[in-house]
Scaffold this active site. Sequence first.
Site, PDB file in Angstrom:
ATOM      1  N   ASP A  77      -5.826   8.336  -6.968  1.00 57.46           N
ATOM      2  CA  ASP A  77      -6.402   9.110  -5.865  1.00 57.46           C
ATOM      3  C   ASP A  77      -5.436  10.241  -5.557  1.00 57.46           C
ATOM      4  OD1 ASP A  77      -7.128  10.129  -3.312  1.00 57.46           O
ATOM      5  OD2 ASP A  77      -7.999   8.215  -2.712  1.00 57.46           O
ATOM      6  N   ARG A 112      -2.615   1.071  -4.553  1.00 62.00           N
ATOM      7  CA  ARG A 112      -2.457  -0.376  -4.543  1.00 62.00           C
ATOM      8  C   ARG A 112      -2.640  -0.909  -5.959  1.00 62.00           C
ATOM      9  NH1 ARG A 112      -6.789  -2.643  -0.589  1.00 62.00           N
ATOM     10  NH2 ARG A 112      -7.892  -0.714  -1.066  1.00 62.00           N
ATOM     11  N   ASP A 148     -12.044  17.754   0.654  1.00 58.64           N
ATOM     12  CA  ASP A 148     -12.018  17.624   2.113  1.00 58.64           C
ATOM     13  C   ASP A 148     -10.642  18.048   2.596  1.00 58.64           C
ATOM     14  OD1 ASP A 148     -10.209  15.217   2.182  1.00 58.64           O
ATOM     15  OD2 ASP A 148     -11.920  14.288   1.178  1.00 58.64           O
ATOM     16  N   ASP A 154     -10.050  13.894  -4.106  1.00 56.66           N
ATOM     17  CA  ASP A 154      -9.539  12.599  -4.546  1.00 56.66           C
ATOM     18  C   ASP A 154      -9.381  12.577  -6.069  1.00 56.66           C
ATOM     19  OD1 ASP A 154      -9.651   9.993  -5.650  1.00 56.66           O
ATOM     20  OD2 ASP A 154     -10.936   9.206  -4.095  1.00 56.66           O
ATOM     21  N   HIS A 191       0.848  -1.195   0.000  1.00 52.41           N
ATOM     22  CA  HIS A 191       0.000   0.000   0.000  1.00 52.41           C
ATOM     23  C   HIS A 191       0.882   1.241   0.000  1.00 52.41           C
ATOM     24  CE1 HIS A 191      -2.753   3.055   1.629  1.00 52.41           C
ATOM     25  NE2 HIS A 191      -3.757   2.259   1.320  1.00 52.41           N
ATOM     26  N   HIS A 226      -7.582  15.393   1.836  1.00 48.00           N
ATOM     27  CA  HIS A 226      -7.044  15.436   0.484  1.00 48.00           C
ATOM     28  C   HIS A 226      -6.386  16.787   0.185  1.00 48.00           C
ATOM     29  CE1 HIS A 226      -9.480  11.776  -0.182  1.00 48.00           C
ATOM     30  NE2 HIS A 226      -8.559  11.512  -1.082  1.00 48.00           N
ATOM     31  N   LYS A 228      -6.044  -0.564  -8.340  1.00 50.30           N
ATOM     32  CA  LYS A 228      -6.904   0.447  -7.733  1.00 50.30           C
ATOM     33  C   LYS A 228      -6.869   1.722  -8.573  1.00 50.30           C
ATOM     34  CE  LYS A 228      -8.330  -1.812  -4.112  1.00 50.30           C
ATOM     35  NZ  LYS A 228      -9.760  -2.080  -3.876  1.00 50.30           N
ATOM     36  N   CYS A 286      -4.650  11.830  -2.939  1.00 50.46           N
ATOM     37  CA  CYS A 286      -3.836  11.786  -1.721  1.00 50.46           C
ATOM     38  C   CYS A 286      -2.517  11.068  -1.954  1.00 50.46           C
ATOM     39  CB  CYS A 286      -4.600  11.142  -0.571  1.00 50.46           C
ATOM     40  SG  CYS A 286      -4.863   9.360  -0.717  1.00 50.46           S
ATOM     41  N   TYR A 287      -2.467  10.153  -2.948  1.00 49.56           N
ATOM     42  CA  TYR A 287      -1.225   9.439  -3.229  1.00 49.56           C
ATOM     43  C   TYR A 287      -0.220  10.315  -3.968  1.00 49.56           C
ATOM     44  CZ  TYR A 287      -3.759   5.451  -1.519  1.00 49.56           C
ATOM     45  OH  TYR A 287      -4.480   4.596  -0.721  1.00 49.56           O
TER      46      TYR A 287
END
Length: 483
Positions: free
Chosen positions: A343, A337, A400, A393, A289, A403, A340, A345-346
């Site tokens: 996103d 991952r 939010d 995201d 992850h 993020h 997936k 945040c990554y």
Amino acid sequence: MHRRVHRTVFRSRAGSRSSNWSSPTSTSTSTSTSTASLVTTSCAKKSPRTRKPVSTNPNTRVAIAMTAEQNNVHNAEVSVVDSLITESSTAQDEVVRLCTGLIIDGQLPLLQRQLHADFLKIPMSFKLPPNYTGLDASKPWLIYWPLQALGILDPDSLTGDILSRIGPSIMACLNETEGAFGGGNGQISHLAATYACLNALAIARDEDVWSQINRERLYKWLMSIKRPDGGFSMHVGGEEDVRAVYCALASAALLNIITPELTEGTAEWISRCQTYEGGIGGAPDNEAHGGYAFCALASLCILGNPVEMIPKYLDVDNLLRWLSVRQYQPEGGFSGRTNKLVDGCYSWWVGGCWSILEGALFGITKEEILWSKADLQKFILCCCQSPKGGLRDKPGKSSDFYHSCYVLSGLSEVQHRYSFSLKLPGAGSGEWSFMWTCELELPDVVMVDEKNMVGPINPVHVLPAGIGERMHDFYAALDAVAA
């Protein structure tokens, strides 16, 4: 169905935990057309360096910069046909559709600085909407996330009035008998909450409040949740994972209370979290992850000299392979991952891994990159900005504070190049994570409009540059006087 996923190809043998690396090939792109011209006090722009030839030394891993012709080949569409339509493949196709609808080649929207700053000030105004009651156990995070984001987006907005209210709000979460912090008033001590509280207090820069922290009690509490195998639990009787390791070590480093007793067996435990894919799971035998990968790398940067620690305890070749396939095309963002979706945040969790690895291990020039900063900037500016303010995201999601914090931190990673610099040959425990320097990235790596610039950060502690260093130095000075 056609799926297009970015793959960075590495020419390397299956690596053991060894420093004898072969040279990888990086396939990165640069598509934006603006110019960068910002100089900050924390991260001064240095004179451009001439391009160095690629090393032929097999004991040095060097990323090979791409020529224009290679870039054209890389940008060619490569489709992997899968006739099986699933819920996941349908969701992937929808994300591609939404992102490509916002991305225009050669053009980047401006960072909506004021709009996002207004959104990030909402928690400071005591006007959180009713649905945030579900985050009652995350009060420290609702303070830290917007503070970190504003600290690099619009530091002048962190006025004395705002900063003066942080200390009392955070200290209300303190459990005095244990010296640690809970997620809210009267809640149990928790490592994640303690990490967020200390980061928020670092940004507040209130030394009077810092003096109220009982480090001896907090150290005893950390030892009470230290596991015999070298890991840490998130709280007494709680789960053991690499998040807990990172939160414990980062907190102890800020407070200058890292000892051999506290860290015994921890690096070995982290090593056991690396998976067959090459990524790092939350615990041994867990799925790899992106968030856990960052926690593991950052923890090793706190435990010792990362130039030595990372290749000693991780299979770097396999980790690079796994990280390289986290960046997707045409979106340009990272997934956390295998199989997936991207996103925002990554942008930090995976992007931060790249910056640590580049800065600690490779000794590469600024022109020779391991991942596409230009494509990540494209994804952030085109797809992650909410028209209502804040970062999100991906298209179709609401913004939010979580993020907003990590997307903007990822943008900082794009715009700067971080380097580990051994300042003190005899450095002691807890000092390693404060030896990072940065400089602005060169325009032939990623073109950045001055209006889109955000400030630099400490890539280990996820704090605006210089903030964590100041807190650590405060406690180090106290300890020097006591000695």
